[in-house]
Design a protein around this motif. Structure first.
Motif, mmCIF file in Angstrom:
data_model
loop_
_atom_site.group_PDB
_atom_site.id
_atom_site.type_symbol
_atom_site.label_atom_id
_atom_site.label_comp_id
_atom_site.label_asym_id
_atom_site.label_seq_id
_atom_site.Cartn_x
_atom_site.Cartn_y
_atom_site.Cartn_z
ATOM 1 N N THR A 113 0.338 -1.436 0.075
ATOM 2 C CA THR A 113 -0.063 0.120 0.170
ATOM 3 C C THR A 113 1.056 1.550 -0.403
ATOM 4 O O THR A 113 0.464 2.266 -0.078
ATOM 5 C CB THR A 113 -1.023 -0.202 1.451
ATOM 6 O OG1 THR A 113 -0.009 0.511 2.332
ATOM 7 C CG2 THR A 113 -1.871 -0.724 1.260
ATOM 8 N N SER A 114 2.132 0.622 -0.369
ATOM 9 C CA SER A 114 3.341 2.343 -0.427
ATOM 10 C C SER A 114 3.171 3.121 -1.648
ATOM 11 O O SER A 114 2.832 2.568 -2.181
ATOM 12 C CB SER A 114 4.605 1.860 0.648
ATOM 13 O OG SER A 114 5.103 0.769 -0.369
ATOM 14 N N LYS A 115 3.486 4.128 -1.735
ATOM 15 C CA LYS A 115 4.748 4.481 -2.717
ATOM 16 C C LYS A 115 5.880 4.368 -3.474
ATOM 17 O O LYS A 115 6.386 4.747 -4.606
ATOM 18 C CB LYS A 115 4.506 6.058 -2.882
ATOM 19 C CG LYS A 115 3.128 6.493 -2.563
ATOM 20 C CD LYS A 115 2.939 8.103 -2.753
ATOM 21 C CE LYS A 115 1.649 8.301 -2.216
ATOM 22 N NZ LYS A 115 1.474 10.200 -2.140
ATOM 23 N N SER A 116 6.800 2.959 -2.993
ATOM 24 C CA SER A 116 7.719 2.637 -2.670
ATOM 25 C C SER A 116 8.027 0.823 -3.121
ATOM 26 O O SER A 116 6.523 0.548 -2.416
ATOM 27 C CB SER A 116 8.976 3.469 -2.365
ATOM 28 O OG SER A 116 8.248 2.593 -0.904
ATOM 29 N N HIS A 117 8.720 0.448 -4.114
ATOM 30 C CA HIS A 117 8.829 -0.774 -3.348
ATOM 31 C C HIS A 117 9.627 -1.812 -2.459
ATOM 32 O O HIS A 117 9.887 -0.491 -1.876
ATOM 33 C CB HIS A 117 9.828 -1.336 -4.580
ATOM 34 C CG HIS A 117 9.485 -1.456 -6.105
ATOM 35 N ND1 HIS A 117 9.320 -0.193 -6.684
ATOM 36 C CD2 HIS A 117 9.410 -2.606 -6.868
ATOM 37 C CE1 HIS A 117 9.147 -0.163 -8.146
ATOM 38 N NE2 HIS A 117 8.881 -1.465 -8.241
ATOM 39 N N VAL A 118 8.634 -2.638 -1.702
ATOM 40 C CA VAL A 118 8.771 -3.116 -0.346
ATOM 41 C C VAL A 118 9.346 -4.899 -0.825
ATOM 42 O O VAL A 118 8.925 -5.187 -1.785
ATOM 43 C CB VAL A 118 7.905 -2.677 0.332
ATOM 44 C CG1 VAL A 118 7.476 -3.589 1.550
ATOM 45 C CG2 VAL A 118 7.444 -0.900 0.167
ATOM 46 N N ALA A 119 9.810 -5.031 -0.296
ATOM 47 C CA ALA A 119 10.642 -6.472 0.630
ATOM 48 C C ALA A 119 10.043 -6.856 1.765
ATOM 49 O O ALA A 119 9.277 -6.062 2.832
ATOM 50 C CB ALA A 119 11.883 -6.207 0.863
#
Length: 272
Positions: A113-119
């Motif tokens: 749900t964020s605006k960046s890539h997430v691991a």
């Protein structure tokens, strides 16, 4: 009473009336009983008095107390809860069908749900009897994945009611990464301070003899997870020309021409 000409034009710091005026203009935060500073003006008197007793307030931009704002912000960040980057469904539980002596499966939907890539990364208190597929991945903004969790269900001891009591837990960690990249577990080892605990999930067993809404939802998610896995296994479709053998490019026109030449040869042989 007559005032002499010398007293009338004397500086404020030397005449009696000037001293009284300076005392009236002294700040209230000055210590009680402190002697009035001798200065030529009220502003200089305030400055020297504050400097003498160590109560001078730092002025913005003069470098006074540089660590105060940073310390307050650090404490505030430590007290405030971390902002979640992932949305989980189910949000705080993992449901497994209760089948003793078998390996059962659960599923959880994970959305960035964020605006960046997430691991993200799975952890469990029972690594010998549980494993996850995938154990971790990198999600683009708005991307969703359904992860499958496998667990071996042991037989209960002393007629213990396992449906209501299970000590196994799972933890999901998230980490913000810079753009798309290959997932590696070492990402979390290299950036431990940036990793966030998204949620700790409890294990809940479902009675397969009495199916309910949770068991139906679990079966639906498992079917979606299997379909997504099969789709990933398929090779990508190639829209360009086919490559056969050692770099031989065959397009539709060439195939048609070869078929035409072969047909001509057959007709010549028949005529002979």
């Amino acid at each position: 009473m007559a005032i002499s000409s010398d007293d009338r034009y004397a500086p404020a710091g030397e005449s009696g009336s000037g001293k009284l005026w300076n005392l009236c203009r002294m700040p209230f935060r000055q210590a009680a009983g402190a002697p009035a500073p001798a200065s030529s003006s009220s502003s200089s008197g305030i400055h020297h008095s504050a400097g003498r007793y160590g109560h001078e307030a730092p002025v913005a931009g003069d470098g006074g107390a540089p660590g105060a704002p940073a310390g307050i912000s650090t404490v505030a960040k430590a007290l405030l809860p971390a902002r979640r980057r992932l949305r989980l469904d189910p949000s705080n539980k993992l449901y497994f069908p209760y089948e003793p002596g078998k390996q059962v499966k659960s599923a959880i939907r994970i959305k960035n749900t964020s605006k960046s890539h997430v691991a993200f990364k799975f952890q469990t208190t029972a690594p010998k009897s549980c494993f996850m597929r995938p154990p971790g991945a990198i999600l683009a903004p708005g991307e969703t994945i359904i992860a499958t969790v496998f667990k071996f269900v042991e037989h209960p001891e002393n007629n213990e009611n396992v449906l209501q009591k299970c000590k196994v837990k799972f933890k999901i960690l998230s980490l913000k990464v810079q753009g798309p990249m290959e997932y590696a577990p070492e990402l979390f080892d290299e950036q431990k301070d940036q990793a966030v605990v998204e949620k700790i999930l409890r294990v809940i067993f479902l009675d397969v003899q009495n199916p309910g809404p949770q068991l139906e939802k679990l079966n639906t998610q498992l079917a979606e997870a299997e379909a997504a896995l099969e789709a990933r296994k398929k090779p990508p479709e190639e829209n360009g020309p086919k490559i056969v053998g050692e770099g031989l490019v065959i397009d539709e026109w060439k195939e048609r021409r070869e078929r035409y030449l072969a047909q001509q040869q057959v007709e010549v042989v028949d005529s002979v």
